[in-house]
Design an enzyme around this catalytic site. Structure first.
Site, PDB file in Angstrom:
ATOM      1  N   LYS A   1     -11.289  51.608 -57.934  1.00 44.91           N
ATOM      2  CA  LYS A   1     -10.603  51.552 -57.930  1.00 44.91           C
ATOM      3  C   LYS A   1     -10.015  50.693 -59.165  1.00 44.91           C
ATOM      4  O   LYS A   1     -10.575  49.785 -59.817  1.00 44.91           O
ATOM      5  CB  LYS A   1     -10.452  50.355 -56.480  1.00 44.91           C
ATOM      6  CG  LYS A   1      -9.528  49.679 -56.886  1.00 44.91           C
ATOM      7  CD  LYS A   1      -9.175  48.579 -56.122  1.00 44.91           C
ATOM      8  CE  LYS A   1      -8.296  47.898 -55.883  1.00 44.91           C
ATOM      9  NZ  LYS A   1      -7.751  46.475 -54.900  1.00 44.91           N
TER      10      LYS A   1
ATOM     11  N   VAL B   1     -11.675  46.059 -40.770  1.00 48.71           N
ATOM     12  CA  VAL B   1     -10.889  46.305 -42.262  1.00 48.71           C
ATOM     13  C   VAL B   1     -11.360  45.623 -43.199  1.00 48.71           C
ATOM     14  O   VAL B   1     -12.863  44.875 -42.605  1.00 48.71           O
ATOM     15  CB  VAL B   1      -9.274  46.057 -42.129  1.00 48.71           C
ATOM     16  CG1 VAL B   1      -8.404  47.139 -41.053  1.00 48.71           C
ATOM     17  CG2 VAL B   1      -9.202  44.680 -41.202  1.00 48.71           C
TER      18      VAL B   1
ATOM     19  N   THR C   1      -7.772  40.385 -51.442  1.00 45.67           N
ATOM     20  CA  THR C   1      -8.504  39.516 -52.117  1.00 45.67           C
ATOM     21  C   THR C   1      -9.555  38.383 -51.074  1.00 45.67           C
ATOM     22  O   THR C   1      -9.984  37.411 -51.448  1.00 45.67           O
ATOM     23  CB  THR C   1      -7.708  38.011 -52.348  1.00 45.67           C
ATOM     24  OG1 THR C   1      -6.378  37.764 -51.934  1.00 45.67           O
ATOM     25  CG2 THR C   1      -6.590  38.398 -54.576  1.00 45.67           C
TER      26      THR C   1
ATOM     27  N   GLY D   1     -21.101  38.465 -37.553  1.00 42.43           N
ATOM     28  CA  GLY D   1     -21.935  39.421 -39.191  1.00 42.43           C
ATOM     29  C   GLY D   1     -20.358  40.665 -39.275  1.00 42.43           C
ATOM     30  O   GLY D   1     -21.869  41.515 -39.171  1.00 42.43           O
TER      31      GLY D   1
ATOM     32  N   ALA E   1     -18.189  38.574 -43.875  1.00 47.09           N
ATOM     33  CA  ALA E   1     -18.729  37.170 -44.563  1.00 47.09           C
ATOM     34  C   ALA E   1     -20.192  37.457 -43.991  1.00 47.09           C
ATOM     35  O   ALA E   1     -20.430  36.613 -45.177  1.00 47.09           O
ATOM     36  CB  ALA E   1     -17.429  36.603 -44.019  1.00 47.09           C
TER      37      ALA E   1
HETATM   38  C1  LIG Z   1      -4.739  44.313 -41.415  1.00 47.60           C
HETATM   39  C2  LIG Z   1      -6.083  43.639 -42.929  1.00 47.60           C
HETATM   40  C3  LIG Z   1      -6.893  43.774 -43.706  1.00 47.60           C
HETATM   41  C4  LIG Z   1      -8.047  43.734 -44.960  1.00 47.60           C
HETATM   42  N1  LIG Z   1      -8.161  44.428 -46.036  1.00 47.60           N
HETATM   43  C5  LIG Z   1      -8.496  43.880 -47.045  1.00 47.60           C
HETATM   44  C6  LIG Z   1      -8.860  44.551 -48.466  1.00 47.60           C
HETATM   45  O1  LIG Z   1      -8.295  45.546 -48.631  1.00 47.60           O
HETATM   46  N2  LIG Z   1      -9.777  43.994 -49.105  1.00 47.60           N
HETATM   47  C7  LIG Z   1     -10.279  42.547 -48.668  1.00 47.60           C
HETATM   48  O2  LIG Z   1     -11.339  42.596 -49.448  1.00 47.60           O
HETATM   49  N3  LIG Z   1      -9.775  42.123 -47.501  1.00 47.60           N
HETATM   50  C8  LIG Z   1      -9.594  42.855 -46.609  1.00 47.60           C
HETATM   51  N4  LIG Z   1      -9.689  42.249 -45.397  1.00 47.60           N
HETATM   52  C9  LIG Z   1      -9.657  40.634 -44.790  1.00 47.60           C
HETATM   53  C10 LIG Z   1     -10.916  41.283 -44.500  1.00 47.60           C
HETATM   54  O3  LIG Z   1     -11.323  41.855 -43.264  1.00 47.60           O
HETATM   55  C11 LIG Z   1     -12.495  39.920 -44.138  1.00 47.60           C
HETATM   56  O4  LIG Z   1     -12.600  38.927 -45.073  1.00 47.60           O
HETATM   57  C12 LIG Z   1     -13.600  40.067 -43.784  1.00 47.60           C
HETATM   58  O5  LIG Z   1     -13.599  41.764 -43.400  1.00 47.60           O
HETATM   59  C13 LIG Z   1     -14.561  39.234 -43.733  1.00 47.60           C
HETATM   60  O6  LIG Z   1     -14.712  39.621 -42.277  1.00 47.60           O
HETATM   61  P1  LIG Z   1     -15.315  38.747 -41.430  1.00 47.60           P
HETATM   62  O7  LIG Z   1     -16.767  38.533 -41.917  1.00 47.60           O
HETATM   63  O8  LIG Z   1     -15.182  36.365 -41.863  1.00 47.60           O
HETATM   64  O9  LIG Z   1     -14.685  38.668 -39.896  1.00 47.60           O
HETATM   65  P2  LIG Z   1     -14.596  39.764 -39.076  1.00 47.60           P
HETATM   66  O10 LIG Z   1     -15.491  40.817 -39.945  1.00 47.60           O
HETATM   67  O11 LIG Z   1     -13.861  39.450 -38.206  1.00 47.60           O
HETATM   68  O12 LIG Z   1     -16.673  39.297 -38.607  1.00 47.60           O
HETATM   69  C14 LIG Z   1     -16.370  37.985 -37.339  1.00 47.60           C
HETATM   70  C15 LIG Z   1     -18.042  38.653 -36.695  1.00 47.60           C
HETATM   71  O13 LIG Z   1     -18.375  36.954 -35.660  1.00 47.60           O
HETATM   72  C16 LIG Z   1     -19.010  37.339 -34.788  1.00 47.60           C
HETATM   73  N5  LIG Z   1     -18.488  36.448 -33.980  1.00 47.60           N
HETATM   74  C17 LIG Z   1     -17.209  36.498 -33.478  1.00 47.60           C
HETATM   75  N6  LIG Z   1     -17.542  35.483 -32.634  1.00 47.60           N
HETATM   76  C18 LIG Z   1     -18.999  35.352 -31.950  1.00 47.60           C
HETATM   77  C19 LIG Z   1     -19.601  35.286 -30.873  1.00 47.60           C
HETATM   78  N7  LIG Z   1     -19.216  34.305 -30.287  1.00 47.60           N
HETATM   79  N8  LIG Z   1     -21.127  35.213 -30.613  1.00 47.60           N
HETATM   80  C20 LIG Z   1     -21.463  35.764 -31.638  1.00 47.60           C
HETATM   81  N9  LIG Z   1     -21.027  36.228 -32.919  1.00 47.60           N
HETATM   82  C21 LIG Z   1     -19.438  36.432 -32.928  1.00 47.60           C
HETATM   83  C22 LIG Z   1     -18.482  39.038 -34.576  1.00 47.60           C
HETATM   84  O14 LIG Z   1     -18.896  40.074 -33.809  1.00 47.60           O
HETATM   85  C23 LIG Z   1     -18.761  39.453 -36.108  1.00 47.60           C
HETATM   86  O15 LIG Z   1     -19.907  40.165 -36.205  1.00 47.60           O
HETATM   87  C24 LIG Z   1      -8.342  42.111 -44.414  1.00 47.60           C
HETATM   88  C25 LIG Z   1      -7.984  42.161 -44.214  1.00 47.60           C
HETATM   89  C26 LIG Z   1      -7.210  42.372 -42.849  1.00 47.60           C
HETATM   90  C27 LIG Z   1      -6.942  41.636 -41.400  1.00 47.60           C
END
Ligand SMILES: Cc1cc2nc3c(=O)[nH]c(=O)nc-3n(C[C@H](O)[C@H](O)[C@H](O)COP(=O)(O)OP(=O)(O)OC[C@H]3O[C@@H](n4cnc5c(N)ncnc54)[C@H](O)[C@@H]3O)c2cc1C
Length: 507
Positions: A80, A49, A346, A14, A17
């Site tokens: 932006k 982030v 991106t 959650g 993404a």
């Molecule tokens: C340094 C950095 C800077 C960034 N800056 C930008 C930016 O400026 N612009 C941009 O577009 N993107 C940026 N990004 C990318 C952006 O942060 C991600 O694309 C976005 O936050 C999506 O992350 P996510 O939801 O895939 O993962 P996460 O935010 O890590 O979410 C993962 C989810 O999975 C859950 N989860 C994991 N394992 C389990 C489990 N075993 N059981 C239950 N739940 C679980 C967690 O609790 C969490 O809810 C950046 C990334 C980084 C690393």
């Protein structure tokens, strides 16, 4: 199970993404008789982030029926207009990568060919003088284009900076109101069908068992389903994009928020500054072969423009993507699918793109080879197009004498990029292939901004007389300067339409 229609979608994770996927699916799933369940673990948390975006995010929000002013207010967002790059060409130089386009095309020919010819004739105006976005960014101006504003103001293209946690919470409210079920718990075990290998259910640490027909892996860098179960493999691009660590700190904002992101090159990477309404986000992205975590943090903290509001958040990553984004009945969206560093903001766009493709190719049955293959092909193309544009920033540097920059300046690059760079450098020719994200403005801004721009112009631009050319260029500059000058300041626009209530920086 292969012939079972998809009636239950389960989203694992959650973060941005997970909730972007849930919100988008909730728009049609309920009416199509498909349930959507999202499992997340507060104990694990999100990456925390991801706050700068590119213009297509506006379409994503529109599609969900989100009113822009509500979204800006609720996520402490600012507007932006592009990215300022500091120190990327040579140490003391800066340039602006604007959204939107430069100038106005003349007689069917790209504007920049005339600009280049003007330069050959001694005109010394920079590309920024022909970009409404750059003029507004440096003037601190903003006005949302509306139908009755006319063609000049409507050239302004924009995206947002926002608080990633508040955005996920905002989307969660919307998705839950549209029927998405949220389940709290840590996924401990993934149940697979012994014959087909398809995922049947997620078993949580609190004894719950969440069954589904299609699973979306949004577990972030853990990639718990797509890699943990399906071993989809990883295409590693760290030889082209070698930054692999980041440290992020929020600080108090001094002065009005600038309507642009700043990216400042550092000795082993670069630093971002993202102004929000309630704080400024900062981060230092670097390569651990050339800098320690302590050095990176020290440099970041020393350069903050205001008092630090959070303790440093250190992150590790690897640039590249899953060899297969969709395997069996599991589709990876978000960081679980790959990551290419945040230089051009991106990642959230790739999430949006993955969701749009999933909806277009939404399978009727769990075993859906044709849709899966097409999805994998399209996502790979998306990643590769963006990859080449990111590498350009490093390859086109003129910094010398620092091991990190010496490496990226002299490394060999993908053939697809070499071809683009050769065409651009000669006479500024550029062709966008397939559904490529970045267009001529972007490639030209980076190439020219880093001192690597076109050496000549397309001879067809000689058809305009010298007098007409100079006059046209002057008219364009005047028109754009007048339009930006008449706009309200970015802060005044926010105050009037979408000012967020006073908020603590911490959630
Ligand atoms: C340094 C950095 C800077 C960034 N800056 C930008 C930016 O400026 N612009 C941009 O577009 N993107 C940026 N990004 C990318 C952006 O942060 C991600 O694309 C976005 O936050 C999506 O992350 P996510 O939801 O895939 O993962 P996460 O935010 O890590 O979410 C993962 C989810 O999975 C859950 N989860 C994991 N394992 C389990 C489990 N075993 N059981 C239950 N739940 C679980 C967690 O609790 C969490 O809810 C950046 C990334 C980084 C690393």
């Amino acid at each position: 199970m292969n012939g079972t229609p998809i009636k239950r979608v389960v989203i694992a994770g959650g973060g941005s993404a997970g909730w972007m996927t849930a919100a988008a699916l909730s728009k049609f799933c309920g009416r199509a008789g498909i349930s959507v369940t999202l499992v997340e673990s507060e104990a694990i948390g999100t990456v925390g982030v991801g706050e700068a975006t590119i213009p297509p995010i506006g379409k994503f929000n529109d599609h969900l029926g989100i009113k822009e002013d509500d979204f800006v207010r609720e996520t402490q967002a600012t507007y932006k207009l592009g990215i300022e790059f500091v120190g990327w060409g040579a140490s003391e130089e800066r340039y602006f990568h604007p959204f939107g386009t430069y100038g106005f095309d003349l007689e069917g020919m790209d504007f920049h060919q005339y600009w280049q010819r003007g330069r050959d004739l001694g005109e010394d105006h920079s590309l920024d003088d022909y970009s409404l976005n750059a003029l507004c960014a440096y003037g601190g101006k903003f006005l949302r284009p509306e139908a009755d504003h006319g063609p000049v103001i409507n050239k302004l293209a924009y995206a947002f900076h926002f608080d990633a946690g508040l955005y996920a919470a905002f989307l969660r409210r919307l998705a839950e109101a549209r029927g998405v079920t949220r389940v709290e718990g840590r996924i401990e075990h993934v149940e697979r069908d012994p014959e087909s290998g398809l995922i049947r259910a997620l078993a949580l640490d609190n004894t719950q068992r969440i069954e589904g027909d299609l699973f979306v892996d949004c577990t972030g860098f853990r990639a718990m389903l797509i890699e943990g179960e399906f071993e989809a493999g990883f295409e590693d691009w760290s030889h082209w994009l070698p930054v692999n660590r980041a440290v992020a700190v929020a600080c108090r904002r001094e002065g009005d928020p600038a309507p642009y992101t700043r990216s400042t090159a550092r000795s082993a990477g670069w630093q971002w500054r993202i102004p929000l309404q309630h704080r400024t986000g900062n981060g230092h992205v670097y390569c651990d072969a050339h800098m320690t975590a302590e050095q990176a943090e020290e440099q970041l903290v020393a350069s903050l423009e205001g008092e630090a509001l959070t303790s440093p958040n250190h992150l590790r990553f690897q640039t590249g993507h899953r060899k297969r984004f969709w395997e069996g009945n599991c589709v990876a969206i978000g960081l679980s699918s790959g990551f290419m560093e945040p230089l051009e903001s991106t990642s959230l766009h790739l999430i949006q793109s993955g969701i749009a493709k999933l909806i277009s190719l939404f399978p009727s049955h769990a075993e859906s080879r044709v849709e899966r293959e097409e999805y994998n092909r399209l996502m790979r193309d998306d990643f590769e197009h963006i990859r080449d544009f990111l590498i350009l920033h490093y390859k086109a540097t003129r910094r010398e004498g620092e091991p990190f920059w010496d490496y990226v300046r002299t490394m060999s690059v993908p053939d697809t990029l070499t071809q683009k760079m050769d065409l651009l450098r000669g006479s500024g020719r550029f062709f966008k292939y397939d559904a490529e994200l970045f267009d001529l403005t972007s490639w030209l801004a980076v190439a020219e901004g880093q001192g690597w721009g076109p050496e000549g112009h397309n001879p067809v631009a000689d058809a305009l007389s010298e007098n007409d050319l100079r006059q046209s260029l002057a008219n364009m500059r005047g028109t754009l300067a007048k339009a930006s000058g008449a706009m309200p300041t970015h802060q005044a626009f926010i105050d009037r339409y979408c000012k967020a209530p006073p908020a603590e920086w911490a959630r």
